[in-house]
Design an enzyme around this catalytic site. Structure first.
Site, short mmCIF file in Angstrom:
data_model
loop_
_atom_site.label_atom_id
_atom_site.label_comp_id
_atom_site.label_asym_id
_atom_site.label_seq_id
_atom_site.Cartn_x
_atom_site.Cartn_y
_atom_site.Cartn_z
N CYS A 84 -3.39 1.98 -15.32
CA CYS A 84 -1.86 1.31 -15.39
C CYS A 84 -2.07 0.57 -16.89
O CYS A 84 -1.11 0.44 -16.73
CB CYS A 84 -1.44 0.37 -14.14
SG CYS A 84 -2.43 1.36 -12.16
N ASP B 105 -3.05 -1.71 -7.25
CA ASP B 105 -3.22 -1.19 -5.79
C ASP B 105 -3.84 -0.15 -5.54
O ASP B 105 -4.22 0.22 -4.82
CB ASP B 105 -1.51 -1.10 -6.07
CG ASP B 105 -0.82 -2.45 -5.59
OD1 ASP B 105 -1.20 -3.28 -5.99
OD2 ASP B 105 0.65 -2.86 -5.08
N CYS C 259 0.73 -2.40 -14.08
CA CYS C 259 0.46 -2.42 -12.79
C CYS C 259 1.58 -3.31 -11.77
O CYS C 259 2.10 -4.20 -12.02
CB CYS C 259 -0.57 -1.97 -12.06
SG CYS C 259 -1.09 -1.64 -10.83
N ASP C 260 1.49 -2.82 -10.53
CA ASP C 260 3.14 -2.99 -9.98
C ASP C 260 3.57 -4.78 -9.74
O ASP C 260 4.24 -4.91 -9.78
CB ASP C 260 2.64 -2.66 -8.55
CG ASP C 260 2.71 -1.17 -8.17
OD1 ASP C 260 2.65 -0.81 -9.16
OD2 ASP C 260 2.84 -1.02 -6.85
N GLU D 294 -0.62 -3.59 1.23
CA GLU D 294 0.38 -2.39 1.53
C GLU D 294 -0.64 -0.91 2.54
O GLU D 294 -1.10 -0.92 2.86
CB GLU D 294 0.36 -1.27 0.43
CG GLU D 294 1.23 -2.43 -0.36
CD GLU D 294 1.65 -1.35 -2.53
OE1 GLU D 294 0.90 -0.72 -2.16
OE2 GLU D 294 2.25 -2.00 -3.25
N SER E 149 3.15 1.11 0.14
CA SER E 149 3.47 1.79 -1.49
C SER E 149 4.85 2.31 -1.50
O SER E 149 5.16 2.23 -0.84
CB SER E 149 2.25 2.08 -1.53
OG SER E 149 1.65 3.32 -2.65
#
Length: 567
Positions: A59, A91, A132-133, A454, A480
């Site tokens: 990511c 994640d 990434c998230d 998640e 997610s």
């Protein structure tokens, strides 16, 4: 050569002059010269370049290279860049393990660490590279706390993989685990899929959390319009990084601060983008957190109101057909903005960091003829947005249900209660869930988890087993962005803090009623209260270290799951 003893500071060195200027600062300059800086470099504004590069995921893997281009842009515009690194947690890699507890915790650590470096080294501005998230909202949270001129640049989406003639993403691999458990996919097929699903650098390709937040940041105005959507490995991404560096210096010179860009109107625009693209429910959590950093009133009900009036106009996975690279080829995020501006569903006069308004960005978009990713707002894919907020006797402070990727608005069934994600996944693997069940996973909230894991490991396996349209899932944890099906998350207050989920028992009848905006159990108020009086909290999973500190400081999901000093 500039003489720091005699010349006045550059006017744009509003902060760093205290670090670099005058005879008293000779020791600091000596240290900085050891890394190669000159008197001329130190006479210019100092701009931090924050990366979240890490070798544990694709990511963020291209950020070292992109940082060099950002720095080139800063230098070309008369600034001195100083690169630094912070952490990230994948994640996708950690999903379904204890490591996933670290994901949301990392958002706070990243924000804190960016803030610490910027305050400790007196930067005049900041460019944050994210992937990434959690890195995406974390960077914005830090910028808001600091209120320094700056921006956030997403390093771009991964390209889709190819499996037996079709495009695939990491979502397909998670769901294939369930298919393998159900006996409909062989181990060899699963191995073949995992080996091709993620072909290189970049964040997950669907409208999962990373792309949801990258989209939201363009609508929020804190990312340069059009630059986030460029895929990770396209040559144009390097040009975008250099442009971001130049633009950051323009913001530094003008003294333009995040608080002038991120307003309540901008937050409403960002929420509309989440709804219109069928985006991740994590967008709710993260925008609430960003709002709180600036003290802007923004609540769960604001999301519900905005989603209820905003149609879905982008056909993006997991609820649609396409991935982020397809949206880029079609014309980009500005296509979504164009449709929402056309219908008066966003504030078109909201500013962005490149000086244009959202309306001007929407007007300038170039659409690829024949594209099918974004549809006209007059003929939307769904009449209302991809999420809703429910309340009721199981969620007095609210919860979030994802509506993209399914059509069910009502489910009533017996509860199957699990006190951890692992316990539920074991039941999925044993194929002990039944059609009609309401699967409840509790003690996975912000404090109880801790870290609000998640549930993609579970939800994807349920879909893979063919039960995605036959059950509902309720949790005080998260989902997610790749999750689809009737899934209710962020239930607040969470079970570990005495929320009503703690009182549920197997067989209790639970109702998810989206139209009524209600999540309830068919028990009397007296029975629910009696059960909660007899309840005692489980022992904490961690008694020291970062998880214990986080559990002690974190707020409810309904408030963005932000950490705050003890009251």
């Amino acid at each position: 050569m500039t003489n720091p003893y005699t010349l006045p500071s550059d006017a744009a060195k509003r902060v760093s002059a205290a670090l670099t200027d005058g005879p008293d600062r000779a020791p600091a300059r000596a240290m900085l010269k050891a890394i190669g800086l000159t008197d001329d470099d130190l006479a210019k504004p100092l701009v931090g370049v924050s990366t979240t590069w890490i070798e544990t995921m694709p990511c963020n893997l291209n950020q070292r290279e992109l940082a060099e281009h950002v720095k080139r842009g800063i230098r070309a515009a008369g600034g001195t860049p100083l690169e630094f690194n912070t952490v990230s947690v994948s994640d996708g890699v950690a999903m379904g393990t204890e490591g996933m507890r670290a994901s949301l915790v990392s958002r706070e650590v990243i924000a804190d660490s960016i803030e610490l470096v910027a305050r400790g080294h007196l930067f005049d501005g900041l460019v944050c590279l994210v992937g990434c998230d959690k890195t995406i909202p974390a960077a914005v949270m830090a910028l808001c706390r600091l209120d320094l001129p700056g921006l956030v640049l997403y390093n771009g989406s991964i390209a889709p993989g190819r499996f037996r003639g079709r495009d695939v993403t990491i979502q397909d691999v998670f769901e294939a685990v369930g298919a393998h458990a159900a006996g409909t996919m062989s181990a060899d097929e699963l191995h073949e899929l995992e080996s091709v699903a993620c072909p290189g650098a970049g964040a997950c390709g669907g409208q999962f959390t990373a792309n949801t937040m990258a989209t939201a940041l363009e609508f929020l105005g804190i990312s340069p319009p059009g630059l986030n959507g460029i895929p990770a490995l396209r040559p144009e991404k390097e040009q975008a990084a250099e442009e971001a560096g130049r633009l950051a210096m323009e913001l530094v010179r003008a003294g333009t601060r995040p608080s002038q860009i991120i307003t309540r109107e901008a937050l409403e625009n960002a929420a509309a983008s989440v709804a219109a693209t069928g985006g991740s429910t994590n967008g709710v959590l993260h925008l609430l957190a960003i709002a709180r950093e600036l003290g802007i009133p923004f609540e769960l009900e604001d999301f519900d109101r905005i989603a209820a009036r905003t149609p879905v106009v982008a056909s993006l996975k997991p609820g649609g057909r396409f991935v982020a690279t397809d949206l880029y080829e079609a014309g980009g995020v500005a296509l979504v903005a164009r449709e929402l501006v056309k219908a008066g569903l966003v504030h078109a006069d909201a500013r962005t960091v490149d000086g244009r308004t959202l309306g001007e960005v929407a007007t300038a978009v170039v659409e690829r003829p024949g594209q099918e990713v974004v549809v006209p707002v007059e003929t939307p894919l769904k009449p209302t947005g991809g999420l809703a907020v429910l309340r009721g006797n199981l969620a007095p402070e609210g919860c979030v249900v994802k509506l993209a990727g399914h059509e069910r608005l009502l489910h009533r069934g017996p509860a199957r209660v699990f006190d951890s994600e692992e316990a539920c996944f074991a039941a999925v693997k044993a194929r002990s869930l039944r059609k009609g069940d309401v699967v409840v996973i509790r003690y996975e909230g912000p404090a109880g988890g801790p870290g609000m894991r998640e549930m993609l490991h579970v939800t994807a396996a349920i879909v893979g087993e063919g039960l995605g349209d036959a059950i509902a899932l309720v949790t005080d944890g998260r989902f997610s962005g790749a999750t689809h099906g009737l899934m209710v998350g962020h239930v607040s207050p969470e079970a570990a803090r005495g929320g009503p989920l703690a009182a549920l028992r197997d067989g209790d009848i639970v109702v998810v009623d989206v139209e009524a905006r209600e999540l309830r159990v068919e028990l009397s108020d007296d029975e629910l209260a009696a059960r909660l009086r007899d309840w005692s909290p489980p022992p904490p999973r961690y008694t020291d270290g970062v998880f214990a500190k986080y559990a002690a400081l974190v707020s409810s999901a309904s408030e963005g799951a932000v950490t705050r000093p003890p009251r």
